[in-house]
Design an enzyme around this catalytic site. Structure first.
Site, PDB file in Angstrom:
ATOM      1  N   HIS A 108       4.161   6.103  -4.341  1.00  0.00           N
ATOM      2  CA  HIS A 108       3.471   7.244  -3.751  1.00  0.00           C
ATOM      3  C   HIS A 108       3.538   7.212  -2.226  1.00  0.00           C
ATOM      4  O   HIS A 108       3.138   8.175  -1.575  1.00  0.00           O
ATOM      5  CB  HIS A 108       2.028   7.341  -4.248  1.00  0.00           C
ATOM      6  CG  HIS A 108       1.096   6.276  -3.756  1.00  0.00           C
ATOM      7  ND1 HIS A 108       0.804   5.150  -4.480  1.00  0.00           N
ATOM      8  CD2 HIS A 108       0.375   6.172  -2.622  1.00  0.00           C
ATOM      9  CE1 HIS A 108      -0.058   4.405  -3.818  1.00  0.00           C
ATOM     10  NE2 HIS A 108      -0.330   5.000  -2.674  1.00  0.00           N
ATOM     11  N   ASP A 139       4.690   2.610  -9.858  1.00  0.00           N
ATOM     12  CA  ASP A 139       4.272   2.853  -8.474  1.00  0.00           C
ATOM     13  C   ASP A 139       4.900   1.848  -7.508  1.00  0.00           C
ATOM     14  O   ASP A 139       4.201   1.081  -6.838  1.00  0.00           O
ATOM     15  CB  ASP A 139       2.745   2.804  -8.382  1.00  0.00           C
ATOM     16  CG  ASP A 139       2.226   3.476  -7.127  1.00  0.00           C
ATOM     17  OD1 ASP A 139       3.043   4.042  -6.384  1.00  0.00           O
ATOM     18  OD2 ASP A 139       1.005   3.428  -6.895  1.00  0.00           O
ATOM     19  N   SER A 222      -4.075   0.533   2.643  1.00  0.00           N
ATOM     20  CA  SER A 222      -3.617  -0.741   2.088  1.00  0.00           C
ATOM     21  C   SER A 222      -2.614  -0.558   0.969  1.00  0.00           C
ATOM     22  O   SER A 222      -2.150  -1.545   0.394  1.00  0.00           O
ATOM     23  CB  SER A 222      -4.814  -1.555   1.585  1.00  0.00           C
ATOM     24  OG  SER A 222      -5.495  -0.854   0.569  1.00  0.00           O
TER      25      SER A 222
END
Length: 979
Positions: A108, A139, A222
């Site tokens: 993402h 991801d 993060s």
């Protein structure tokens, strides 16, 4: 990026239609900080250590090694694509191959669409990166940089070891938490078999993989951080967390490790899938779904450390498993190998793309075997989009289809703007089925249909929203190919990291020739025969539709609908509020009797009385359009009138009204985004609630003579508009010019605003009794004085006005100034003689008027994602001095201007220390600046606060473009400077 279980990627609370009342528990870590903070200096960004669990020397040594491989990623998704919106953000990544310059981060972050960005190492060296891989489902993704660009840091890499992720393992999350340069958060792995978190609909979601869980309290920025153990091995990848607890979710690095090895060996990263979403369910739940006790005993014996099995959660229609696997089936084996984890499913499918494999599963206690062909996951992951008429489209992706259990096919609107803006609230989630009654099942069919549509044509479109495929919508859209000239195909290039653009059609087909059309007005029924003429006034109203393609002059609305009054039916002139026609850069459509529409053209904009004149071709309208009779007598307080107007529902309403007051006033300014507003107004106020529900109307006598226009005045906020009357005598000179088919090209005006004072205020500030008596003797209504309320900043060519704030105006050219109407002589005079009171002293001034010919915006520049123009009059009204005529009126959400901190409503004074007083000098400087180079800008804010920033150009995605309006033809001409 925090997603809070919501469907919008920029952090706004925008839920999918099917989940309006459902509170989501998971979020995906924000890869940008919650505020638009810039990176702090190194002295302020020392590592933040969380040592709640351990402070051993070994951890200290490990962290020192790890931080050299961790980078802060500053990036932009430069176009909306698939589930992602265009945005600028920041995240974390880490080097996994120092020789090849490979960085691992989240999918993402890399995004499925166009990406630009750079990374900052721990020693504050920054290098550009390009995306080379993003996984279709999981991801993770890879960025690459040129190792030669890193000159002062010895590159180190982290090794990926998924086998070390075990319950009870102490870990550290090293990354760019909450936008800080470096934060180190501690935690202990508590689960290694969690299902992938759900981030909501119409956004990216991972699935068909286990996630690792720990309590580390990571926040925005993060995403992509390495999760390391005490030996410095990366055991997982930070991905998301919970909004209601300190729980964080980590992606196992087994599949990233396999993808990295393929890249290092130069092999394709094959990805297989059967379009089934599996969920790991505990044995007791499997039993309730029909998993037999014998099968459970066998599974527990084979996998003693497992607590459940994989169960089919969703089977996509028309996929490889459609009709073969059903929801609730419990997977036992694939090709003879017993299955207990997602990882092994991925391994088998990825190695057998295009082959048929045997799947064994239990359904309601029965064991079933099916041969299923493994599909190519990359084939159902879009890698191209088309941009046309201001909107972008891609083939429907597996990501979106999975959210709503749809077949992976169809034309998906990934950016519903321009001609395809179906909704003001939703720009995502639409599937277009037909355009101009022709099916468009995919991009290729859509391109061929769009090539055949002329510019300015109106065509029906059939579409649905993925959240409710039962509902079919039909909408007629206006094809705009003159403002939105681009018609291009973008294709992802994983070698260069760019998206390659191909122009599909240089110019749209010309607009079709217009033919005259008939329309019939229905008169307003009245029982009172004395109002027979009033009933016909509906023939003087036309609906005015406006399309504004950009944020020129800070006007807040792209589309608007209001009404205007035909002031000359012979020549085709309409008076309308500037609330609807704010500037020249717009398309106008005039609708007659809700039956036919013709194009309109803006021919006159009054500089301060809040009205515009638009022209249409009367030969195209075969209807009984009539112009009203105009009074030459100003209204007075207490006059009885008849009101005819159009309310919020665009329906005609009437009312008997009385003039309650006539006030001298100025519309309140918006200092955050200065824009056009009515000033120096002599406004008519009424004692009727009904009139305040109408944005447009007329005030007439019983015989139909028009006494005033009822207009809408845009207030200081977008939601606030004032409804007031404008006396017809205030515009009578313009109307007479139009009746002679003469369009006023130039008016002169005073460059100041005036406000009313009571006699008491005037007396206190020094107005002599002799002047007070003269005003009292000549007063016909309220006795008041006018005082200078604001003096506009002069243009570079003009001298400052001799007027000062607080001056009380007694007379102009020897005539008492009792109201705003007494300044009307300014329209034809180059200077006026003012008698004023200043600091209790009577003075005489020669006050020059300004020419309004070049006051309206006629030159716009798009540069690096910033929209530049000359400061419009609304800006000058609120300032005392203009720093530059290069005014930043707006910026895109994803360009270099946004990424490097340019703020709208400010001025560019220098580029690379060269002064740029106006747009022409600015263009002369920037056209010599090469692509991908840093530019130093000196800026001055609206509050006159100077600043200096650097910006890196990107002409591939953000070319320099100018638009200029031809003063004779009124046409806007586009020129590309850098591309």
């Amino acid at each position: 990026m925090k997603r809070n279980g919501e469907s919008h990627l920029n952090g706004e609370a925008k839920k999918s239609r099917t989940e309006q009342n459902q509170e989501q528990q998971d979020y995906q870590d924000e890869y940008y900080s919650s505020s638009d903070e810039e990176l702090l200096p190194s002295s302020q960004t020392s590592p933040v250590f969380d040592i709640a669990h351990s402070n051993s020397d070994k951890w200290q040594s490990t962290i020192r090694k790890v931080v050299n491989s961790v980078v802060s990623i500053q990036f932009s998704h430069v176009a909306a694509f698939d589930t992602e919106t265009a945005l600028v953000s920041e995240a974390t990544g880490f080097v996994v191959d120092a020789e090849r310059g490979l960085i691992l981060t989240n999918r993402h972050v890399v995004g499925p669409g166009p990406f630009t960005g750079y990374v900052v190492f721990d020693n504050h060296e920054s290098v550009d990166v390009k995306p080379i891989y993003r996984d279709p489902v999981h991801d993770f993704g890879f960025l690459q940089f040129d190792t030669k660009d890193v000159k002062y840091l010895k590159l180190t890499q982290l090794d990926l070891d998924p086998s070390l992720a075990k319950i009870g393992t102490e870990i550290r999350v090293v990354g760019n938490d909450n936008g800080e340069k470096l934060s180190i958060l501690a935690g202990i792995i508590s689960r290694i078999d969690r299902n992938a978190p759900d981030y909501g609909a119409l956004t990216y979601n991972d699935f068909n993989t286990e996630y690792i869980q720990a309590a580390a309290s990571a926040t925005g920025g993060s995403s992509g951080s390495p999760v390391v153990n005490e030996d410095g091995k990366c055991v997982a990848l930070q991905a998301g967390g919970s909004t209601e607890a300190s729980t964080d979710f980590f992606l196992p690095v087994s599949r990233p490790k396999r993808a990295l090895q393929c890249i290092q060996k130069g092999l394709p990263i094959t990805r297989g899938d059967i379009q089934v979403e599996w969920q790991l369910k505990p044995f007791d739940e499997c039993a309730r779904l029909g998993f037999t006790a014998e099968a459970e005993a066998e599974a527990r014996k084979m996998f003693p450390d497992k607590i459940g099995m994989l169960v089919a959660e969703l089977v996509l229609p028309e996929g490889p498993a459609d009709g073969l696997i059903k929801e609730g089936d419990t997977l036992i084996s694939i090709q003879g190998e017993y299955i207990s984890t997602f990882v092994r499913v991925d391994e088998i499918l990825d190695e057998n793309v295009g082959k048929e494999l045997e799947f064994v599963f239990q359904r309601s206690g029965r064991e079933i075997k099916q041969m299923i062909k493994i599909g190519n996951l990359h084939a159902i992951t879009p890698d191209r989009f088309v941009h046309v008429a201001g909107a972008s489209f891609n083939n429907l992706s597996y990501q979106v289809a999975r959210c709503y259990c749809l077949p992976v096919r169809g034309l998906y609107v990934c950016d519903g703007s321009g001609s395809f803006e179906f909704s003001n609230q939703d720009t995502l989630g639409f599937i277009v089925e037909t355009v101009d009654d022709k099916p468009v099942a995919n991009l290729d069919e859509f391109v061929e249909v769009m090539k055949q549509l002329p510019d300015c044509s109106r065509v029906p479109v059939v579409y649905r929203h993925v959240s409710d495929m039962h509902a079919e919508y039909v909408q007629t859209i206006y094809i705009d190919r003159h403002w939105y000239t681009s018609f291009k195909l973008a294709v992802r290039n994983d070698t260069t990291g760019l998206w390659d653009f191909t122009t599909l059609q240089k110019e749209a087909l010309p607009p079709a020739a217009l033919v005259p059309q008939n329309a019939k007005y229905v008169d307003i029924p009245f029982s009172d025969p004395s109002r027979a003429e009033c009933s016909k006034l509906v023939r003087s109203f036309v609906q005015v539709r406006t399309l504004c393609p950009s944020g020129v002059d800070s006007h807040p609305f792209k589309k608007d609908i209001g009404y205007g009054v035909v002031v000359d039916s012979t020549n085709g002139y309409v008076l309308v509020s500037r609330r609807y026609v704010p500037h020249y850069m717009c398309d106008i459509f005039v609708v007659f009797a809700e039956s036919i529409d013709v194009a309109g053209e803006v021919v006159f904009l009054h500089p301060h009385l809040n009205y515009a004149i638009i022209k249409y071709d009367p030969k195209l309208v075969l209807a009984d359009v009539q112009s009203p009779k105009f009074s030459e007598t100003p209204l007075k307080r207490g006059d009885d009138l008849f009101f005819i107007g159009y309310n919020y529902n665009l329906r005609v309403v009437t009312d008997d009204v009385k003039v309650s007051s006539i006030s001298s006033l100025n519309v309140t300014a918006n200092s955050i985004a200065p824009r056009y507003r009515g000033t120096n107004l002599e406004c008519i106020l009424l004692d009727s609630k009904l009139t305040h529900e109408c944005n447009t109307g007329v005030l007439v006598d019983n015989d139909g003579t028009l006494r005033a226009f009822w207009l809408s005045y845009l207030g200081e906020s977008n939601e606030l508009s004032f409804k007031m009357g404008l006396d017809v005598t205030d515009v009578l000179s313009i109307l007479k010019s139009l009746q002679a088919n003469h369009i006023p090209k130039s008016l002169r005006m005073l460059d100041a605003e005036f406000a009313s004072l009571t006699v008491l205020q005037g007396r206190t500030r020094g107005v002599p009794q002799t002047w007070i008596k003269r005003f009292e003797d000549e007063a016909q209504d309220l006795i008041k004085f006018l005082s200078v309320d604001r003096v506009s900043a002069p243009t570079f060519e003009a001298k400052p006005s001799p007027l000062k704030v607080g001056d009380i105006v007694l007379s102009v050219n020897g005539k008492l100034v009792k109201n705003m109407r007494d300044f009307a002589s300014m329209y034809d005079e180059t200077s006026l003689t003012f008698n004023i009171i200043r600091q209790k002293q009577e003075m005489t001034l020669e006050v020059p008027t300004i020419d309004t010919t070049s006051m309206e915006t006629s030159h716009v520049v798009s540069w690096s994602g910033a929209l530049l123009q000359k400061p419009h009059y609304g800006v000058r009204q609120l300032m005392t001095k203009i720093p530059s005529e290069v005014y930043i009126v707006d910026k895109s959400s994803c360009g270099p201007a946004h990424q490097y901190g340019i703020v709208p409503i400010s001025f560019i004074t220098h580029v690379n220390d060269q002064e740029t007083k106006d747009l022409d000098s600015f263009i002369q400087v920037v056209k010599l600046i090469p692509d991908k180079t840093y530019v130093k800008l000196r800026l001055v804010s609206f509050d006159n606060i100077p600043a200096a920033i650097s910006l890196k150009t990107d002409y591939h995605y953000f070319p320099t473009t100018t638009l200029k309006r031809d003063a004779v033809s009124g046409k806007w001409n586009t020129e590309k400077i850098n591309e």
